[in-house]
Scaffold this active site. Sequence first.
Site, PDB file in Angstrom:
ATOM      1  N   HIS A 404      26.117 -43.798  16.106  1.00  0.00           N
ATOM      2  CA  HIS A 404      26.404 -44.133  17.430  1.00  0.00           C
ATOM      3  C   HIS A 404      28.134 -44.117  17.735  1.00  0.00           C
ATOM      4  CE1 HIS A 404      25.680 -46.433  21.024  1.00  0.00           C
ATOM      5  NE2 HIS A 404      26.689 -46.743  20.809  1.00  0.00           N
ATOM      6  N   GLU A 405      28.621 -44.823  16.889  1.00  0.00           N
ATOM      7  CA  GLU A 405      29.921 -45.149  16.701  1.00  0.00           C
ATOM      8  C   GLU A 405      30.891 -43.763  16.464  1.00  0.00           C
ATOM      9  OE1 GLU A 405      31.152 -47.659  18.061  1.00  0.00           O
ATOM     10  OE2 GLU A 405      29.474 -48.813  18.105  1.00  0.00           O
ATOM     11  N   HIS A 411      33.785 -38.122  20.656  1.00  0.00           N
ATOM     12  CA  HIS A 411      34.077 -38.119  22.168  1.00  0.00           C
ATOM     13  C   HIS A 411      35.576 -38.050  22.251  1.00  0.00           C
ATOM     14  CE1 HIS A 411      32.326 -38.794  26.494  1.00  0.00           C
ATOM     15  NE2 HIS A 411      33.291 -37.731  26.515  1.00  0.00           N
TER      16      HIS A 411
END
Length: 615
Positions: A404-405, A411
């Site tokens: 997730h991180e 991004h």
Amino acid sequence: MDSKETRSMQGSLPGSMPRIMQRSEVKESDTWELSKLFPGEEAWDKALGEYEKMAERLPTFQGTLGKSAESLADYLDFSKELNILGERLGYYAMLRKSEDESATAGRTMQGKFTMAFAKAQAAGAWENPEILAVAEKDMELFLQHERLGDYRIYLQRILRYRPHTLSEKEEKIIALHSEGAGALSNVFSALTNVDFDFGFIDTPEGKKPLSQSTFSVFMENPDRALRQNAYETFYGFFDSHKNTLASLYSGSVKQDVIQARVRGYSSARAAALFPDNVNEAVYDNLITAVTNNLESLHRYYKLRKQALKLDELRHYDVYTPLVPTAKKTTSWDEAVELVCDAMLPLGEEYVSVLRGGLAGRWADRYENKGKRSGAFSAGSFTGEPYILMNYKQDSIRDMFTLAHEGGHSMHSWYSVRSNPFMHYQYSIFEAEVASTFNEELLFRHLKQQTSSAEIKLYLVNKRADDLLATLYRQTMFAELEMISHKQEEAGKPLTTELLRETYRELLQKYFGAEMVLQEASDLEVFRIPHFYRAFYVYKYATGISAALALAERVLTGGQKERDDYFAFLKSGGSRFPIDSLKVAGVDMSSPEPVNAACAAFGRLVDELETLLGAC
């Protein structure tokens, strides 16, 4: 790293629980490397002095922004350099404080920067009003100037607020009142996190403290009597303070409505959605789509009741894991490889950069005394996209947290390299897409790789619970916010009774016929901190819907679908979020992505039912 090395690292003592390391005991290779921001505190202090001197120059530009495109560009060039330096200072201080919140150095740096930043904000508070005061025809000409190329999007975002900007005198009055805007949220936090003394709960291991943070742990405990005791004790405190809490929330809603009316928005919700240029129909589509797909959610609760062998399902039964015994030991290095293997559909560059960052020193990996709990990604224009973790090798969930991180960080990595500073930052609406996209890829990869029925059941149950929490529960919260603000706008007082009645109806709607609600169940409306920052939780539900749609599109598509996804990652703040996601290949102005996400949840329930039957 194997389990023996981990125990040694944590200072395990014979006959005792593993000791949590002091920060000074952590191996350097297990910490983040912050030199891209600053080589150390001395360099940081020197840069802070430079920042303060630069900020003193801000008023010298006042009155020049409307003279010409060149004068506006001169100011924006200066402002950009000031803000890049400020971001470096702020991120370094925040990261240092996060690694050990008990250490003086980090707290001191953050305190110093907070004061310097506040002074800089005050010194440049005239910027937006002065830009908005430039005649529209003049600004149209300015925006065509080559020196304003990198600032065009930044300026256009400011100019959108022209219809909702008041006179200089009125803006000053609003600014003065804004100092107290967070007071209600602060009172709520102090009351529920500090003043409430929930006492202790008797457990087989002895008395354990009940608090806002430990409540969720108790709700996951397999001992039902213990869960019930913790639940009733916890909500007993909310019951005894329900009128105060109702007044706080009612006051927060009133503030939202007043602010929107003063600035000429049609509603508080329209005002909240305006910065991202999101049409209110997107919000309505979310609630309608989820409402039309509640059958799978109700079926899940029926399955949960059967799996736990309960005569009736209670509110305190919905969080305990159905598969509490699933075990998988995964070292940090192994987790990095599993996450990177799951990302192979995104291509060589993505995987290579992610592996280099996670195997290198993007991440502060393990718990130490005083370290901030949980996890986050902190991407900035200058430094690496740093990740704070408290990784535990016996937790499958922590592997998903890493994915997730890592999604957030990648991004940021692409955004920084594809945009100028003034619009490299993406919105919260977009932020959860890249992170939950990675979780979906990891889920599919792990489920395909495992031969253990127990692990597969755990993964499917976890994924179903994650979708439930992010898609259904956040939509329920979004619906409550919509209803309460509409009630206030219609002149209907938000009394304790009305808020509880409204929330109880939503609980009944979302939990369905299998749930037997406690009298205290609707008191949950008074404990959700998100409600003091209205109309943002819907972004979690839209984010996971978009992520699931994009994951399916990339995994079943070809080069074009992958390129479209990378176009989204590279967008930064160059587009509004709906437009950015359309580039990726998903239209969040349509209810279809939400319908598809609900269908995906339904398939997980089907699979969970089959696996539970097999076990």
